[in-house]
Design an enzyme around this catalytic site. Structure first.
Site, PDB file in Angstrom:
ATOM      1  N   HIS A 222      41.265  -4.370  70.987  1.00 44.03           N
ATOM      2  CA  HIS A 222      40.324  -5.289  71.635  1.00 44.03           C
ATOM      3  C   HIS A 222      40.633  -6.739  71.285  1.00 44.03           C
ATOM      4  CE1 HIS A 222      37.038  -5.131  68.218  1.00 44.03           C
ATOM      5  NE2 HIS A 222      37.950  -6.018  67.958  1.00 44.03           N
TER       6      HIS A 222
ATOM      7  N   ASN B  87      41.660  -0.975  67.981  1.00 48.16           N
ATOM      8  CA  ASN B  87      41.779  -0.352  69.300  1.00 48.16           C
ATOM      9  C   ASN B  87      42.365  -1.314  70.338  1.00 48.16           C
ATOM     10  OD1 ASN B  87      39.701  -2.131  69.757  1.00 48.16           O
ATOM     11  ND2 ASN B  87      38.130  -0.594  70.174  1.00 48.16           N
TER      12      ASN B  87
ATOM     13  N   GLU C 116      36.250  -4.390  74.706  1.00 47.14           N
ATOM     14  CA  GLU C 116      36.688  -3.074  74.266  1.00 47.14           C
ATOM     15  C   GLU C 116      37.596  -2.429  75.320  1.00 47.14           C
ATOM     16  OE1 GLU C 116      36.230  -2.588  71.291  1.00 47.14           O
ATOM     17  OE2 GLU C 116      34.166  -2.326  70.629  1.00 47.14           O
TER      18      GLU C 116
ATOM     19  N   ASP D 178      32.419 -14.621  70.245  1.00 51.87           N
ATOM     20  CA  ASP D 178      31.392 -13.595  70.402  1.00 51.87           C
ATOM     21  C   ASP D 178      30.290 -13.685  69.348  1.00 51.87           C
ATOM     22  OD1 ASP D 178      33.032 -12.807  68.294  1.00 51.87           O
ATOM     23  OD2 ASP D 178      33.974 -11.193  69.424  1.00 51.87           O
TER      24      ASP D 178
HETATM   25  P1  PGA Z   1      39.249  -8.345  61.652  1.00 49.36           P
HETATM   26  O1  PGA Z   1      38.699  -8.248  63.140  1.00 49.36           O
HETATM   27  O2  PGA Z   1      39.906  -9.694  61.530  1.00 49.36           O
HETATM   28  O3  PGA Z   1      38.021  -8.248  60.797  1.00 49.36           O
HETATM   29  O4  PGA Z   1      40.197  -7.224  61.458  1.00 49.36           O
HETATM   30  C1  PGA Z   1      39.540  -8.585  64.205  1.00 49.36           C
HETATM   31  C2  PGA Z   1      38.967  -8.092  65.503  1.00 49.36           C
HETATM   32  O5  PGA Z   1      38.268  -7.065  65.505  1.00 49.36           O
HETATM   33  O6  PGA Z   1      39.243  -8.704  66.535  1.00 49.36           O
END
Ligand code: PGA
Length: 225
Positions: free
Chosen positions: A119, A117, A124, A53
């Site tokens: 995702h 959450n 999302e 992304d």
């Molecule tokens: P993070 O993000 O490694 O910064 O916790 C992971 C994600 O949001 O998929």
């Protein structure tokens, strides 16, 4: 452990397409990968990468990847792919990105983080399980988890992400989870039922998923077992 896993794929393949993630979680893996590639003096000319992304109107993840991965590990620039968050026509950019993945012959190993959450990528809660690369409105949970990265630049509220359907077509998936804040999402991944509100639960429908989670991220599972 994650770096060893990915490095053995790189070492043992004539050609490999890696799906890569940004965020805090994979930073240690990238640091170790960079160390291994130097120690083994391995040429990485057979490695192609596609990122999950990028923010719309930002190159934040391009910068992250160059700084933490492509430059230190030595992956040829023209073999790396990240969605273009500055594309004039975002819908067209999503289609172009899908075509890039197809032209590479699909993803051999997709590395994923997991959101608080649940995702995966920036898919999302509520995202269709069959979705392809698309533009998303980020949720407040994701915006607040990532606010720390945008001190000077205004935080974008939209992103381009590979879809869940796109991710599921990867031949193999390696999901990394670190910290107590991920414990609920990890619990749902292992114990919850298939649920679009926790996108990671869809991984139960993929035939080849490995999860590496630290003690904090596993804490709710261990309490119950
Ligand atoms: P993070 O993000 O490694 O910064 O916790 C992971 C994600 O949001 O998929």
């Amino acid at each position: 452990m994650a770096a060893e896993y990915v490095f053995s794929k790189i070492k043992n393949a004539d050609r490999v397409v890696l799906g890569l993630a940004t965020g805090r979680t994979p930073l240690g893996m990238y640091r170790h990968l960079s160390k291994y590639s130097k120690e083994y003096k391995l040429s990485l000319s057979h490695v192609h990468t596609v990122n999950l992304d990028e923010y719309v109107g930002s190159k934040a993840y391009h910068a992250y990847m160059h700084q933490n991965v492509f430059d230190p590990i030595g992956i040829p620039n023209h073999q790396t792919h990240i969605p273009d968050g500055y594309a004039v026509d975002l819908e067209k950019e999503c289609m172009r990105y899908e075509a890039v993945i197809q032209q590479l012959g699909g993803i051999d190993l997709q590395v994923l983080g997991i959101g608080e959450n649940g995702h995966i990528g920036f898919n999302e809660p509520g995202t269709d399980f069959s979705s392809r690369t698309h533009v998303v409105e980020l949720t407040e949970s994701t915006l607040s988890a990532n606010a720390k990265y945008f001190t000077r630049e205004k935080q974008p509220r939209k992103a381009i992400t590979m879809g869940i359907g796109t991710i599921l077509e990867s031949k193999e998936i390696l999901l990394l989870a670190a910290g107590l804040k991920k414990a609920h999402a990890v619990r749902e991944l292992f114990k919850g039922s298939l649920n679009e509100n926790i996108p990671a639960t869809v991984l139960n429908h993929h035939p080849n998923v490995t999860v590496i989670a630290d003690r904090g991220a596993r804490s709710l599972l261990e309490e119950e077992s």
